[in-house]
Design an enzyme around this catalytic site. Structure first.
Site, PDB file in Angstrom:
ATOM      1  N   ASP A 137      21.182  33.792  18.169  1.00 50.65           N
ATOM      2  CA  ASP A 137      21.323  34.558  16.936  1.00 50.65           C
ATOM      3  C   ASP A 137      20.950  33.632  15.785  1.00 50.65           C
ATOM      4  O   ASP A 137      21.764  32.835  15.313  1.00 50.65           O
ATOM      5  CB  ASP A 137      22.752  35.088  16.801  1.00 50.65           C
ATOM      6  CG  ASP A 137      22.919  35.910  15.523  1.00 50.65           C
ATOM      7  OD1 ASP A 137      21.956  35.993  14.735  1.00 50.65           O
ATOM      8  OD2 ASP A 137      24.023  36.461  15.317  1.00 50.65           O
ATOM      9  N   LYS A 188      18.348  37.857   7.134  1.00 48.54           N
ATOM     10  CA  LYS A 188      18.484  37.003   5.957  1.00 48.54           C
ATOM     11  C   LYS A 188      17.126  36.537   5.394  1.00 48.54           C
ATOM     12  O   LYS A 188      16.448  37.333   4.774  1.00 48.54           O
ATOM     13  CB  LYS A 188      19.450  35.862   6.260  1.00 48.54           C
ATOM     14  CG  LYS A 188      20.838  36.466   6.603  1.00 48.54           C
ATOM     15  CD  LYS A 188      22.026  35.560   6.507  1.00 48.54           C
ATOM     16  CE  LYS A 188      23.297  36.391   6.580  1.00 48.54           C
ATOM     17  NZ  LYS A 188      24.113  36.195   7.762  1.00 48.54           N
ATOM     18  N   TYR A 248      29.819  34.753  14.371  1.00 49.88           N
ATOM     19  CA  TYR A 248      29.739  36.111  13.848  1.00 49.88           C
ATOM     20  C   TYR A 248      28.349  36.642  14.134  1.00 49.88           C
ATOM     21  O   TYR A 248      27.347  35.987  13.839  1.00 49.88           O
ATOM     22  CB  TYR A 248      30.003  36.111  12.338  1.00 49.88           C
ATOM     23  CG  TYR A 248      29.887  37.470  11.687  1.00 49.88           C
ATOM     24  CD1 TYR A 248      30.835  38.464  11.926  1.00 49.88           C
ATOM     25  CD2 TYR A 248      28.823  37.773  10.825  1.00 49.88           C
ATOM     26  CE1 TYR A 248      30.737  39.709  11.327  1.00 49.88           C
ATOM     27  CE2 TYR A 248      28.722  39.011  10.212  1.00 49.88           C
ATOM     28  CZ  TYR A 248      29.677  39.980  10.469  1.00 49.88           C
ATOM     29  OH  TYR A 248      29.578  41.212   9.860  1.00 49.88           O
TER      30      TYR A 248
HETATM   31  C1  PLP Z   1      24.753  37.429   8.575  1.00 55.21           C
HETATM   32  C2  PLP Z   1      24.737  37.316  10.054  1.00 55.21           C
HETATM   33  C3  PLP Z   1      24.674  38.458  10.881  1.00 55.21           C
HETATM   34  C4  PLP Z   1      24.767  39.848  10.339  1.00 55.21           C
HETATM   35  O1  PLP Z   1      23.692  40.186   9.525  1.00 55.21           O
HETATM   36  P1  PLP Z   1      23.869  41.402   8.495  1.00 55.21           P
HETATM   37  O2  PLP Z   1      22.515  41.519   7.879  1.00 55.21           O
HETATM   38  O3  PLP Z   1      24.949  41.010   7.551  1.00 55.21           O
HETATM   39  O4  PLP Z   1      24.236  42.601   9.300  1.00 55.21           O
HETATM   40  C5  PLP Z   1      24.543  38.267  12.241  1.00 55.21           C
HETATM   41  N1  PLP Z   1      24.498  37.033  12.781  1.00 55.21           N
HETATM   42  C6  PLP Z   1      24.564  35.924  12.013  1.00 55.21           C
HETATM   43  C7  PLP Z   1      24.486  34.582  12.667  1.00 55.21           C
HETATM   44  C8  PLP Z   1      24.714  36.033  10.640  1.00 55.21           C
HETATM   45  O5  PLP Z   1      24.838  34.917   9.901  1.00 55.21           O
END
Ligand code: PLP
Length: 432
Positions: free
Chosen positions: A241, A269, A146
């Site tokens: 990511d 995060k 994701y």
């Molecule tokens: C949470 C997450 C996102 C999205 O971040 P948001 O702040 O919710 O838009 C993208 N990539 C990874 C790996 C994530 O865990």
């Protein structure tokens, strides 16, 4: 046993009138596990309190950010002081440079960066940049990863998309997703084949280098190295990511843990210590393609927001100063927790596979190894739901989906671990 949930119930009924599904992000609804999500009133350290006064040991940690526990006093104080100087200016501040220096020191691959307000913004901007830099269109992503909710990235996505079994998303034109190639994770041969079938057309590979959004799935030995070698060979960029893994599996994320240098990195995060914050960064020659220097447009009214910067500096600064203590102790406690629950499952004859990298982990209700989304999907989600419910009743708050990673913070104690292992033991006994 939890207290009656009268106040949570009233709040939920109002929320269901006002918000689709009663929530502002789908995974907060308990659809995948049944039951009603308690409303949270406050949290401190490792504990959450709901609107009815019940206390829970929290293994969600706002889905990752709260690695130092909730209401971490230095972060609270930094945000309070920043708010007194005004919440936002729409002009540059010293705080942005302070946090950027912390990021660049932790992530040597990040020579330059840009702050945004969410992980979604970070990944969609990184991909636009990769396409511009390479003058190519195709993006390779992996099933069950994701990367936020941008149109082109929801193909075979993890997190809520996987939890609710949604094939991508309605409202995304086929043409938009035409340039997204979704491949199985941990299969380097599939990546090699994509480069053969799309010569000189793949702009980048974007990957969760330790997957968190299908539940926790570590990379197989040599897999990340293969992605690095293949992208280099074929002139594509490698995007890690690390929105979830950055500052989590090590201060410098998975790239430090496994010693790989991606071209671009996305963060979020923990970076904002619980405030809305993200970033993308990497090699200077790539980042300099961004406006106002270059032709790639990207902007944000609240990007680099002073409150988010203040919380990020307090959080990441603490992690840097205490890394020799923080990461080994997170490793030790997480291992005790994950192995403890696994041992209880074995005793009770419940098929369980535990995946863990540092303080991020998942108990999959399957007896088979989980190495990609297909194997994660073999899990018995009904059994997971019963486990989730039993633990919630015992005051333990797990992510409400089999396909989400759980997290430990430095605020968790050995007593919390023992309580959780006992709760799991009772849950397994019930499920026989
Ligand atoms: C949470 C997450 C996102 C999205 O971040 P948001 O702040 O919710 O838009 C993208 N990539 C990874 C790996 C994530 O865990």
């Amino acid at each position: 046993m939890p207290l009656p949930s009268e106040r949570s119930q009233a709040l939920r009924q109002r929320a269901e009138r006002l918000f689709p599904g009663g929530v502002n992000s789908p995974v907060r609804a308990f659809r995948a596990v049944g039951g009603d999500p308690p409303f949270v009133e406050r949290a401190e350290g490792a504990y959450l309190w709901d609107a009815d006064g019940n206390r829970y040991i929290d293994y969600v940690g706002s889905w990752g950010p709260m690695i130092l526990g909730h209401a971490f006093p230095p972060a609270v104080e930094a945000v309070r002081q920043a708010a007194q100087r005004s919440a936002s200016f729409g002009a540059s501040t010293a705080l942005e440079g302070d946090l950027a220096e912390l990021v660049a020191a932790a992530f040597p691959s990040v020579e330059k960066l840009r702050f945004v307000s969410s992980g979604t913004e970070a990944t969609m901007s990184a991909i636009r940049l990769a396409r511009a830099f390479t003058s190519r269109k195709y993006v390779v992503k992996f099933e069950g990863c994701y990367h936020g909710h941008a149109d082109g990235l929801l193909v075979k996505a993890g997190s809520g998309v996987a939890t609710f079994g949604i094939p991508g998303s309605a409202g995304v034109p086929e043409e938009t997703a035409l340039f997204t190639l979704a491949l199985p994770f941990n299969d380097a041969a599939a990546v090699e084949a994509a480069f053969v079938s799309h010569p000189d057309e793949i702009a980048c590979i974007i990957v969760e280098p330790v997957v968190g959004n299908s539940g926790c799935i570590p990379p197989a030995a040599g897999y990340l190295e293969a992605l690095r070698a293949l992208t280099e060979k074929h002139g594509a960029l490698l995007i890690f990511d690390e929105v979830m893994t950055g500052f989590r599996v090590a201060l410098g994320g998975v790239q430090e843990h496994f010693g790989i240098r991606p071209d671009l990195t996305t963060l979020g995060k923990i970076l904002g210590g619980g405030l809305p914050c993200g970033a993308f960064g990497g090699r200077a020659e790539i980042m300099d393609q961004l406006a106002p220097l270059g032709p790639v447009y990207q902007a944000g009214t609240l990007s680099g927001n002073p409150l988010a910067m203040a919380a990020g500096i307090a959080t990441v600064g603490y992690l840097r100063d205490h890394r020799e203590v923080v990461y080994p102790s997170l490793e030790k406690l997480s291992a005790a927790l994950v192995e403890g629950v696994l041992a209880e499952a074995k005793k009770a004859g419940v098929p369980l596979t535990a995946n863990r990298v540092g303080a991020m982990f998942t108990w999959f209700f399957t007896g088979e190894p989980v190495t990609d989304f297909a194997s994660a999907a073999h899990s018995d989600t009904k059994r997971f739901a019963a486990f989730h419910r039993a633990l919630l009743d015992a005051g333990v708050w797990l992510p409400p989906s089999q396909f989400e990673a759980a997290f430990l913070s430095t605020a968790h104690s050995e007593g919390d671990i023992e309580h959780t292992v006992r709760a799991a033991q009772h849950a397994f006994a019930l499920s026989r």
